[in-house]
Write an enzyme that holds these catalytic residues in place. Sequence first.
Site, PDB file in Angstrom:
ATOM      1  NE  ARG A   6      35.452 -45.895  67.049  1.00  0.00           N
ATOM      2  CZ  ARG A   6      36.352 -45.152  67.668  1.00  0.00           C
ATOM      3  NH1 ARG A   6      36.998 -44.203  67.033  1.00  0.00           N
ATOM      4  NH2 ARG A   6      36.628 -45.357  68.942  1.00  0.00           N
ATOM      5  NE  ARG A  62      35.335 -64.819  67.176  1.00  0.00           N
ATOM      6  CZ  ARG A  62      36.396 -64.328  67.797  1.00  0.00           C
ATOM      7  NH1 ARG A  62      36.539 -64.455  69.094  1.00  0.00           N
ATOM      8  NH2 ARG A  62      37.331 -63.697  67.121  1.00  0.00           N
ATOM      9  NE  ARG A  89      39.106 -45.204  72.702  1.00  0.00           N
ATOM     10  CZ  ARG A  89      39.821 -45.126  73.820  1.00  0.00           C
ATOM     11  NH1 ARG A  89      40.407 -46.199  74.303  1.00  0.00           N
ATOM     12  NH2 ARG A  89      39.960 -43.983  74.455  1.00  0.00           N
ATOM     13  CE1 TYR A 107      32.902 -43.215  71.367  1.00  0.00           C
ATOM     14  CE2 TYR A 107      31.019 -42.409  70.131  1.00  0.00           C
ATOM     15  CZ  TYR A 107      32.341 -42.795  70.183  1.00  0.00           C
ATOM     16  OH  TYR A 107      33.108 -42.764  69.051  1.00  0.00           O
ATOM     17  NE  ARG A 115      33.982 -37.483  68.473  1.00  0.00           N
ATOM     18  CZ  ARG A 115      33.931 -37.646  67.151  1.00  0.00           C
ATOM     19  NH1 ARG A 115      34.592 -38.619  66.579  1.00  0.00           N
ATOM     20  NH2 ARG A 115      33.235 -36.820  66.400  1.00  0.00           N
TER      21      ARG A 115
END
Length: 120
Positions: A6, A62, A89, A107, A115
């Site tokens: 994440r 990409r 996110r 993060y 978080r």
Amino acid sequence: MIRGVRGAVTVTEDSNEEVLRETARLVTEMARANDINPDTIASVIISTTTDISSAFPARAVRNLDGWTFVPVMCTHEMNVPGALEKCIRLLMHVNTEKPQKDIQHIYLNNAVQLRPDLVK
């Protein structure tokens, strides 16, 4: 085994340049922190808050060297009152032998408040 990695980052303005720059920075840091090679990635899902509409963050992924063929999809986050604004996110599905506890979730900027328990 596939693990989820994440990450999240915020932008100060909804501009094409900033969305692409900050998304690339996030992805690069996630890959660096977890020793991820693009060939080991099954897929990437990117969501943005609804106040981001100037660019597809997937384009930033990409355009990274070696990431052209990584499957990437963009979507919008739920529009929950009081939620963090201008946030991108990312969930990266990676083939790895690392235990879940060793995965480093990243993060950046104001997204650290999402978080704080995972921010080092």
